[in-house]
Structures are given as C-alpha cells and as structure tokens.
Design a protein around this motif. Structure first.
Motif, PDB file in Angstrom:
ATOM      1  N   LYS A 124       0.841  -1.204   0.000  1.00  0.00           N
ATOM      2  CA  LYS A 124       0.000   0.000   0.000  1.00  0.00           C
ATOM      3  C   LYS A 124       0.872   1.248   0.000  1.00  0.00           C
ATOM      4  CE  LYS A 124      -3.407  -2.630   2.673  1.00  0.00           C
ATOM      5  NZ  LYS A 124      -4.143  -2.745   3.956  1.00  0.00           N
ATOM      6  N   SER A 125       0.247   2.421  -0.201  1.00  0.00           N
ATOM      7  CA  SER A 125       1.049   3.638  -0.388  1.00  0.00           C
ATOM      8  C   SER A 125       0.663   4.808   0.513  1.00  0.00           C
ATOM      9  CB  SER A 125       0.972   4.100  -1.840  1.00  0.00           C
ATOM     10  OG  SER A 125      -0.379   4.319  -2.221  1.00  0.00           O
ATOM     11  N   HIS A 126      -0.511   4.753   1.132  1.00  0.00           N
ATOM     12  CA  HIS A 126      -0.968   5.881   1.945  1.00  0.00           C
ATOM     13  C   HIS A 126      -0.310   5.837   3.331  1.00  0.00           C
ATOM     14  CE1 HIS A 126      -3.845   7.772   4.838  1.00  0.00           C
ATOM     15  NE2 HIS A 126      -3.815   8.722   3.924  1.00  0.00           N
ATOM     16  N   VAL A 127      -0.053   7.033   3.896  1.00  0.00           N
ATOM     17  CA  VAL A 127       0.589   7.152   5.209  1.00  0.00           C
ATOM     18  C   VAL A 127      -0.223   8.087   6.092  1.00  0.00           C
ATOM     19  CG1 VAL A 127       2.640   8.009   6.443  1.00  0.00           C
ATOM     20  CG2 VAL A 127       2.900   6.690   4.320  1.00  0.00           C
ATOM     21  N   ILE A 128      -0.384   7.707   7.334  1.00  0.00           N
ATOM     22  CA  ILE A 128      -0.952   8.596   8.351  1.00  0.00           C
ATOM     23  C   ILE A 128       0.187   9.197   9.156  1.00  0.00           C
ATOM     24  CG2 ILE A 128      -2.311   8.731  10.481  1.00  0.00           C
ATOM     25  CD1 ILE A 128      -4.095   6.514   9.359  1.00  0.00           C
ATOM     26  N   ALA A 129       0.194  10.521   9.237  1.00  0.00           N
ATOM     27  CA  ALA A 129       1.103  11.256  10.123  1.00  0.00           C
ATOM     28  C   ALA A 129       0.243  12.165  10.999  1.00  0.00           C
ATOM     29  CB  ALA A 129       2.119  12.049   9.313  1.00  0.00           C
ATOM     30  N   PHE A 130       0.890  12.958  11.851  1.00  0.00           N
ATOM     31  CA  PHE A 130       0.122  13.723  12.826  1.00  0.00           C
ATOM     32  C   PHE A 130       0.430  15.209  12.746  1.00  0.00           C
ATOM     33  CE2 PHE A 130       0.000   9.393  14.163  1.00  0.00           C
ATOM     34  CZ  PHE A 130      -1.334   9.228  14.505  1.00  0.00           C
ATOM     35  N   THR A 185      13.859  14.896   3.251  1.00  0.00           N
ATOM     36  CA  THR A 185      13.908  14.168   1.987  1.00  0.00           C
ATOM     37  C   THR A 185      12.497  13.863   1.509  1.00  0.00           C
ATOM     38  OG1 THR A 185      14.211  12.130   3.266  1.00  0.00           O
ATOM     39  CG2 THR A 185      16.201  13.197   2.416  1.00  0.00           C
ATOM     40  N   SER A 186      12.366  13.219   0.372  1.00  0.00           N
ATOM     41  CA  SER A 186      11.101  13.191  -0.362  1.00  0.00           C
ATOM     42  C   SER A 186       9.899  12.718   0.451  1.00  0.00           C
ATOM     43  CB  SER A 186      11.250  12.313  -1.600  1.00  0.00           C
ATOM     44  OG  SER A 186      10.082  12.345  -2.377  1.00  0.00           O
ATOM     45  N   GLY A 187       9.919  11.463   0.939  1.00  0.00           N
ATOM     46  CA  GLY A 187       8.793  10.963   1.703  1.00  0.00           C
ATOM     47  C   GLY A 187       8.738  11.532   3.101  1.00  0.00           C
ATOM     48  N   ALA A 188       9.906  11.717   3.703  1.00  0.00           N
ATOM     49  CA  ALA A 188       9.966  12.235   5.071  1.00  0.00           C
ATOM     50  C   ALA A 188       9.419  13.654   5.159  1.00  0.00           C
ATOM     51  CB  ALA A 188      11.397  12.183   5.593  1.00  0.00           C
ATOM     52  N   VAL A 189       9.754  14.492   4.187  1.00  0.00           N
ATOM     53  CA  VAL A 189       9.266  15.873   4.236  1.00  0.00           C
ATOM     54  C   VAL A 189       7.786  15.933   3.874  1.00  0.00           C
ATOM     55  CG1 VAL A 189       9.739  16.663   1.863  1.00  0.00           C
ATOM     56  CG2 VAL A 189       9.971  18.262   3.776  1.00  0.00           C
ATOM     57  N   ALA A 190       7.318  15.011   3.031  1.00  0.00           N
ATOM     58  CA  ALA A 190       5.881  14.968   2.736  1.00  0.00           C
ATOM     59  C   ALA A 190       5.084  14.621   3.985  1.00  0.00           C
ATOM     60  CB  ALA A 190       5.609  13.941   1.635  1.00  0.00           C
ATOM     61  N   ALA A 191       5.690  13.838   4.897  1.00  0.00           N
ATOM     62  CA  ALA A 191       5.038  13.475   6.157  1.00  0.00           C
ATOM     63  C   ALA A 191       5.311  14.477   7.266  1.00  0.00           C
ATOM     64  CB  ALA A 191       5.497  12.078   6.588  1.00  0.00           C
ATOM     65  N   THR A 192       5.923  15.606   6.913  1.00  0.00           N
ATOM     66  CA  THR A 192       6.203  16.688   7.858  1.00  0.00           C
ATOM     67  C   THR A 192       5.133  17.763   7.707  1.00  0.00           C
ATOM     68  OG1 THR A 192       8.582  16.294   7.981  1.00  0.00           O
ATOM     69  CG2 THR A 192       7.831  18.545   8.383  1.00  0.00           C
ATOM     70  N   ASP A 193       4.561  18.173   8.813  1.00  0.00           N
ATOM     71  CA  ASP A 193       3.431  19.101   8.793  1.00  0.00           C
ATOM     72  C   ASP A 193       3.913  20.548   8.728  1.00  0.00           C
ATOM     73  OD1 ASP A 193       0.859  20.069   8.864  1.00  0.00           O
ATOM     74  OD2 ASP A 193       0.624  19.830  11.027  1.00  0.00           O
ATOM     75  N   ASN A 194       4.578  20.875   7.616  1.00  0.00           N
ATOM     76  CA  ASN A 194       5.060  22.238   7.396  1.00  0.00           C
ATOM     77  C   ASN A 194       5.166  22.453   5.888  1.00  0.00           C
ATOM     78  OD1 ASN A 194       6.357  24.666   7.153  1.00  0.00           O
ATOM     79  ND2 ASN A 194       8.082  24.158   8.485  1.00  0.00           N
ATOM     80  N   GLN A 195       4.129  23.009   5.312  1.00  0.00           N
ATOM     81  CA  GLN A 195       4.084  23.150   3.856  1.00  0.00           C
ATOM     82  C   GLN A 195       5.165  24.080   3.310  1.00  0.00           C
ATOM     83  OE1 GLN A 195       2.175  21.270   1.705  1.00  0.00           O
ATOM     84  NE2 GLN A 195       2.003  20.204   3.661  1.00  0.00           N
ATOM     85  N   LYS A 196       5.754  24.911   4.150  1.00  0.00           N
ATOM     86  CA  LYS A 196       6.797  25.824   3.693  1.00  0.00           C
ATOM     87  C   LYS A 196       8.041  25.085   3.213  1.00  0.00           C
ATOM     88  CE  LYS A 196       5.468  29.696   6.695  1.00  0.00           C
ATOM     89  NZ  LYS A 196       5.897  30.578   7.817  1.00  0.00           N
ATOM     90  N   ILE A 197       8.260  23.864   3.725  1.00  0.00           N
ATOM     91  CA  ILE A 197       9.469  23.141   3.336  1.00  0.00           C
ATOM     92  C   ILE A 197       9.163  21.953   2.425  1.00  0.00           C
ATOM     93  CG2 ILE A 197      10.706  23.878   5.409  1.00  0.00           C
ATOM     94  CD1 ILE A 197      10.355  21.039   6.514  1.00  0.00           C
ATOM     95  N   VAL A 198       7.922  21.839   1.957  1.00  0.00           N
ATOM     96  CA  VAL A 198       7.543  20.767   1.035  1.00  0.00           C
ATOM     97  C   VAL A 198       7.510  21.337  -0.377  1.00  0.00           C
ATOM     98  CG1 VAL A 198       5.791  19.059   0.424  1.00  0.00           C
ATOM     99  CG2 VAL A 198       6.189  19.621   2.836  1.00  0.00           C
ATOM    100  N   ALA A 199       8.463  20.941  -1.215  1.00  0.00           N
ATOM    101  CA  ALA A 199       8.503  21.395  -2.597  1.00  0.00           C
ATOM    102  C   ALA A 199       7.421  20.692  -3.414  1.00  0.00           C
ATOM    103  CB  ALA A 199       9.877  21.093  -3.196  1.00  0.00           C
ATOM    104  N   PRO A 200       7.015  21.269  -4.541  1.00  0.00           N
ATOM    105  CA  PRO A 200       6.015  20.600  -5.390  1.00  0.00           C
ATOM    106  C   PRO A 200       6.420  19.167  -5.752  1.00  0.00           C
ATOM    107  CG  PRO A 200       6.317  22.861  -6.117  1.00  0.00           C
ATOM    108  CD  PRO A 200       7.354  22.619  -5.045  1.00  0.00           C
ATOM    109  N   PHE A 201       7.705  18.921  -5.946  1.00  0.00           N
ATOM    110  CA  PHE A 201       8.184  17.577  -6.279  1.00  0.00           C
ATOM    111  C   PHE A 201       7.874  16.571  -5.175  1.00  0.00           C
ATOM    112  CE2 PHE A 201      11.709  14.495  -5.850  1.00  0.00           C
ATOM    113  CZ  PHE A 201      11.529  13.787  -7.033  1.00  0.00           C
ATOM    114  N   ASN A 202       7.853  17.048  -3.919  1.00  0.00           N
ATOM    115  CA  ASN A 202       7.618  16.160  -2.778  1.00  0.00           C
ATOM    116  C   ASN A 202       6.146  15.989  -2.449  1.00  0.00           C
ATOM    117  OD1 ASN A 202      10.210  18.136  -1.457  1.00  0.00           O
ATOM    118  ND2 ASN A 202      10.544  16.056  -2.211  1.00  0.00           N
ATOM    119  N   ALA A 203       5.301  16.821  -3.033  1.00  0.00           N
ATOM    120  CA  ALA A 203       3.921  16.947  -2.554  1.00  0.00           C
ATOM    121  C   ALA A 203       2.976  15.876  -3.089  1.00  0.00           C
ATOM    122  CB  ALA A 203       3.381  18.332  -2.898  1.00  0.00           C
TER     123      ALA A 203
END
Length: 379
Positions: A113-119, A127-145
């Motif tokens: 499966k591919s979906h992740v729950i974070a808080f 990095t790509s998946g780790a920053v996507a699971a980080t609750d701060n949109q300022k540091i999530v680039a479009p490539f990571n989103a």
C-alpha cells in the motif's frame, strides 16, 4: 564558491568542546543545553568516544557494504541488548531523514500500500517521503507533494476512520514531538494506535530520531507506553555527532537483496562512534541519570519558571510561555552564554542537554533563566 545561504547564523564560532561546555575562537565559554538538536548524547569529546574513533580510523575507516563488516554486527547486537530489541534487525544509514525514508519504503513494500498517516505538528525530515510526512508546507517542494499523506490529530476515532479505507501502509509518529514543541501523545493513545495498526494491517513506525537513545529517561520514548512498533527510526544521539542513522525492524519483515541500500551507511567509523555511545550509556548508567536530572529540572521549572506548561520526559523538555521566547533565547545565549533551542511554536523554549549533564550545570541554566524572567511572570 560560497556556501548556499540557508541557515541563519549566530555570530559564534565554537572551536573546542568538552562535556556540556563549548569554547569559541575568542575564548568565551558556553553551556550547551541544546546538544545541537539532541545530537550530543554522551557529551562533547567524551574520552571513550574519542578513543574508539581514533583506534578505528587507524585501522580502516570505510569500505562499502559489498564486504563483511563485523563491527556492524557488533553494533546490532549491542543496540539490541541495550534497547531491549534483541529480536529486531538493524538497517544502517546516515541520518534521521534517511532512516524515516527507509522506514516508509519498507512499510510500503511490506503491505503493498502507499498511503501514510502522520500527525499534526509532525517533523520527520527533509527528503522526499519524510518531508511529505512533515506538517510544514513551507518546506515541502512541489516535487515532494505527490505522496499520499493524511495529517490527523491525536484522536483514535479519526485514525480508525482513515485506516478503514484499507489503503494505509504506515502510521508514523514521534513519541515526543521535538520541532513541534515537545508535544506528547498520551500513553493510552500510543497503546490504542498500536492496536489499530495491528487490527488494520498498517505498520506502526516510531520516529525516535530525537526522542530516542535515552533522551526521555528510557532508551526509547515509546517504551513509557509499553508499545512495540513494527519499525523504529534512530539517528541524532546515536553517533554523538558522527553522522549515522538506522531503523530497527521487527521479525515479521522479510529482507531480500537490493530491497534497501546505502553507500556510506554502516561504515566502520560510524559504527565505532555508535558503539562508543552505547558503551558510555551503559557504563555510566545514563538512562537513570537522564531520568533523575530531567525530573529535577522539571520540578524546578514547575515551581519557579512562571511557565504555562512544562512538557516532556527526561532531558527532552519544553517550557511553554504565553509570549514569544525569541528574546529570552537570545539573552540566554548572548548575556549568559547558554545554548537552548526553540520550536515551531514560538512560545516554547526547547531544552536538550547531554544525557550526562551535571547537577551544577542544570542549576547554572536555572539561575540564568530566573534572572531573565520578570518577577511578576514567575510569581
């Protein structure tokens, strides 16, 4: 060539360090009550640490994971014994973000499966998946989103509602949020989360990058709740400043050649540094010391700091005020020469001293804090 200017810098140049003390290029001494984001676990320049690294680099510093590296197995056995996870397997890498990246990848391989729950408030890396699971949109680039992430509150009903969709490979959680402001889910929430993950076939990932390695007074912060995650990510305090990270992997996960990989992860020097940390933690009984010093610090702060709240466990402490702490933090550094940290919550002062901090150094910090906080706030 110049450095890529992404860090706001204090005008300080440390050149020497020992224990919880730093000295800059002008000879000024500082108390390190932050440990470089919880990295310094056994104190700067600990003699056993220096000896371990020196002896190793005189033999061999690096070769790739295409050959036998016995010190890796030595580290795995020692980490299993000290942490209480002797039945888990260890994959070694270089950083906390890389550890979380591999944890998420392994969970996805394992479940299909591919979906992740974070808080909400989470920080898991850049990095790509780790920053996507980080609750701060300022540091999530479009490539990571493009990753499939749900950010939830600490609410078991909401978690179960998402898990019922049968698309979630992993639930990733910090047992104590560091960057988020020393926020702790309750022990009951972690216990319920473990049960839900088991019920719905999702992998529970405990991100112990900052809260692990004795920081909370137990080896891992999730051990206060008595849960056993499927994957545990580690870094920061693991190497006391030498870059190393890893994931502890439960027995039900199957390894295969090429499933995960790294060039530098688990190199001879990194393993020597990590072994030295574990040996000092064990020899100097630093889990007990961190718990005792943390409780002393917490009780003093509750009684005298005039804070709205004192958060955390062990030597992972957040002091919550009803005003921004920037000036307070700056004064501690410039007037009292004490390093402390902040958080994404501007009202939280974050404390992460070495696990072997001395009682007199804790008192030094407290005297400075009390001198800065106005009497009317403290009363």
């Amino acid at each position: 060539m110049e450095l890529f200017n992404v860090y706001p810098l204090n005008d300080i140049t440390p050149v020497r360090a020992l224990g919880a003390q730093l000295w800059d290029d002008r000879g000024q001494q500082y108390l390190d009550f932050y440990g470089g984001h919880a990295v310094i676990s056994i104190g700067h320049s600990h003699p056993h640490y220096v000896q371990r690294i020196t002896e190793q680099v005189q033999k061999i510093g690096f070769y790739s994971n295409s050959v036998h590296i016995p010190i890796q197995r030595e580290l795995a056995r020692k980490l299993g014994a000290v942490s209480g996870y002797a039945d888990y397997a260890l994959f070694l890498c270089n950083s906390g973000a890389e550890a979380n990246e591999n944890a998420l990848k392994l969970a996805s391989f394992h479940t299909g499966k591919s979906h992740v729950i974070a808080f909400k408030g989470a920080f898991h890396g850049r990095t790509s998946g780790a920053v996507a699971a980080t609750d701060n949109q300022k540091i999530v680039a479009p490539f990571n989103a493009g990753h499939q992430i749900s950010f939830l509150p600490y609410d078991l009903a909401e978690v179960e509602h998402v898990l019922q969709g049968d698309k979630t490979c992993a639930v990733i959680i910090e047992p104590i949020q560091g960057v988020g402001g020393i926020i702790m889910p309750s022990d009951e929430f972690l216990q319920g989360l473990e049960q839900l993950c088991r019920q719905y076939g999702a992998v529970l990932i405990a991100d112990e990058v900052q809260s692990g390695y004795g920081r909370s007074g137990k080896f891992f912060a999730h051990q206060h709740a008595g849960v056993r995650p499927g994957i545990i990510s580690v870094a920061k305090g693991m190497g006391n400043g030498f870059p190393i990270g890893g994931i502890l992997i439960a027995p039900e996960f199957q390894a295969s050649y090429g499933l995960l990989g790294t060039t530098f992860g688990g190199n001879h020097l990194a393993c020597a540094a990590a072994l030295a940390v574990l040996e000092v933690i064990e020899q100097e009984n630093l889990l007990t010391h961190a718990a005792e010093m943390g409780e002393y610090l917490r009780q003093e702060l509750l009684a005298n700091a005039g804070a709205q709240e004192v958060r955390g466990r062990g030597l992972m402490v957040g002091i919550k005020y009803d005003f921004p702490i920037k000036d307070l933090r700056d004064k501690l550094l410039t007037e009292y020469h004490i390093f402390v940290g902040n958080a994404s919550d501007p009202g939280v002062l974050r404390l992460l001293p070495p696990l072997n901090i001395k009682r007199e150094e804790v008192d030094q910090f407290l005297r400075a804090l009390y001198a800065i906080i106005p009497a009317e706030v403290r009363s």
